[in-house]
Design a protein around this motif. Structure first.
Motif, PDB file in Angstrom:
ATOM      1  N   ASP A  68       1.614  -0.219   2.612  1.00 43.15           N
ATOM      2  CA  ASP A  68       1.265  -1.633   2.698  1.00 43.15           C
ATOM      3  C   ASP A  68       1.865  -2.274   1.450  1.00 43.15           C
TER       4      ASP A  68
ATOM      5  N   HIS B 247      -6.399  -2.630   1.280  1.00 41.94           N
ATOM      6  CA  HIS B 247      -6.549  -3.782   2.179  1.00 41.94           C
ATOM      7  C   HIS B 247      -6.817  -3.334   3.604  1.00 41.94           C
TER       8      HIS B 247
ATOM      9  N   GLY C 134       0.777  -9.844   7.586  1.00 40.45           N
ATOM     10  CA  GLY C 134       0.653  -8.535   6.953  1.00 40.45           C
ATOM     11  C   GLY C 134      -0.324  -7.664   7.714  1.00 40.45           C
ATOM     12  N   THR C 135      -1.409  -8.269   8.136  1.00 36.95           N
ATOM     13  CA  THR C 135      -2.416  -7.510   8.887  1.00 36.95           C
ATOM     14  C   THR C 135      -1.806  -6.992  10.195  1.00 36.95           C
TER      15      THR C 135
ATOM     16  N   ARG D 198       2.886  -6.913  -1.455  1.00 38.56           N
ATOM     17  CA  ARG D 198       3.447  -7.424  -2.722  1.00 38.56           C
ATOM     18  C   ARG D 198       4.372  -6.390  -3.376  1.00 38.56           C
TER      19      ARG D 198
ATOM     20  N   SER E 169      -4.992 -17.534  -4.220  1.00 43.49           N
ATOM     21  CA  SER E 169      -4.110 -16.474  -3.710  1.00 43.49           C
ATOM     22  C   SER E 169      -2.671 -16.966  -3.710  1.00 43.49           C
TER      23      SER E 169
ATOM     24  N   ARG F 220     -11.026 -13.389  -9.010  1.00 44.65           N
ATOM     25  CA  ARG F 220      -9.585 -13.102  -9.042  1.00 44.65           C
ATOM     26  C   ARG F 220      -8.791 -14.392  -9.238  1.00 44.65           C
TER      27      ARG F 220
ATOM     28  N   ASN G   1      -3.928  -4.575  -4.295  1.00 42.34           N
ATOM     29  CA  ASN G   1      -4.619  -5.856  -4.456  1.00 42.34           C
ATOM     30  C   ASN G   1      -5.936  -5.714  -5.231  1.00 42.34           C
TER      31      ASN G   1
END
Ligand code: TLP
Length: 338
Positions: free
Chosen positions: A168, A83, A58-59, A171, A6, A316, A139
């Motif tokens: 969200d 997400h 972020g959460t 990115r 990640s 990923r 994502n």
């Protein structure tokens, strides 16, 4: 190890460490930390919103947005692999007490007509639609860019029904860099946005949420309720400020690295790249290799490459500041030899 699990694994740069060391600080719950204030002002300016708030992750930023926009018993509309729905431990149900209405996306984009059809009409049987969430880049769609046009069409529908839109944008700067447009071309099509400082931008900790003054005033209270009111937070806001002001321009390099991995994976036997690789994420279907996801992840680990399992037959690869092009080319050679 070449760590492609990640872009969250990036470690703070020397400049970020120095900025943390030298940060001017104060008690931010009293509004007296000049560094976090500077970060919030700069973030609000860059994102084109009235005000911004520094949050721990972020959460936490997404959850504060959901808590601020909705009331228990509301329904929120989101893309089925987003997400907030998929990866936030059921927090919207556990914390905000809202139910979710998921919509299938195409490369992360929800169709505005389908979103509109999902907005509840007034009826005593129905929950009220409290929020629409858009994820950009998306994502699980492999870092896919949700176009400003798609965002505009969803925002237009939302406004017609007086439903707020939260983005969200963990990115979002990757989307802006790859599209070669100002990030405000995306953020003008939403009420509130969350961006991560600790992904591609490389800061050790933190996210920003931005919106109008009323939203931020309420969000600040939710942040406090959740234990996110921090004291001499300039220590971590300072590297965040370095990230926000100096690391956006270079995100294209991560996209170039992802393109190298894509090309290598496409020429590996039994592996199929399933996303378009718009940005820094490559998703590969490995069914043809005869290995399970866990087996494939282990195989690459033995060869010095760390990646993330993504599904029963998918993995990923995520590129970032802390893997050089040389390392990516080395990984590409290994992948081609599989
Ligand atoms: N994503 C992480 C994992 O949680 C899956 C990753 O490695 O990609 N929104 C989006 C779109 C994200 O991808 C993430 C993190 C978050 C929010 C949450 O950010 P943090 O980890 O700071 O809470």
């Amino acid at each position: 190890m070449i760590d492609l699990r990640s872009d969250t694994v990036t470690k703070p740069t020397q400049e970020m460490r120095q900025a943390a060391f030298e940060a001017e600080v104060g008690d931010d719950v009293y509004g007296e930390d000049p560094t976090v204030t500077r970060l919030e002002h700069e973030a609000a300016r860059i994102l084109g919103k009235e005000e911004a708030l520094f949050v721990t992750s972020g959460t936490q930023g997404n959850q504060i947005a959901v808590l601020t926009h909705t009331r228990p018993g509301n329904e929120i509309i989101l893309e089925e692999n987003s997400h907030i729905f998929y990866y936030e431990s059921g927090a919207v149900a556990a914390l905000a007490g809202v139910q979710t209405r998921t919509i299938p996306g195409v490369k992360g984009e929800m169709d505005a007509g389908i979103v509109e059809a999902a907005i509840r009409v007034e009826d005593q049987h129905f929950p009220e639609t409290g929020l629409i969430c858009v994820e950009n880049t998306h994502n699980r769609a492999g870092g896919a860019i949700v176009s400003p046009e798609n965002m505009e069409s969803i925002y237009s529908v939302a406004r017609n029904h007086s439903v707020p839109v939260h983005v969200d944008g963990a990115r979002l700067f990757n989307a802006a860099a790859a599209s070669r447009i100002d990030v405000r071309e995306f953020t003008r099509h939403c009420d509130t946005v969350q961006i991560c400082l600790s992904k591609g931008l490389g800061a050790p900790v933190g996210s920003i949420i931005a919106g109008d003054h009323t939203f931020i005033r309420k969000a600040r209270k939710w942040r406090k309720r959740l234990g996110g009111g921090l004291r001499q937070v300039g220590m971590i806001a300072a590297p965040g400020l370095v990230a926000l002001t100096t690391m956006r321009e270079r995100l294209m390099e991560d996209h170039e690295k992802a393109a190298v991995l894509k090309e290598a994976l496409q020429s590996s036997h039994g592996i199929r790249v399933v996303n378009d690789v718009d940005t820094n994420i490559v998703v590969a279907d490995i069914k043809g290799s005869g290995l399970t996801t866990e087996g494939f992840v282990e195989l690459l680990k033995d060869k010095g490459i760390l990646i993330a399992g993504f599904g029963p037959h998918t993995v990923r690869f995520t590129t970032h500041y802390d893997v050089s092009m040389d390392e990516v080319e080395k990984a590409a050679m290994i992948l081609k030899s599989l």
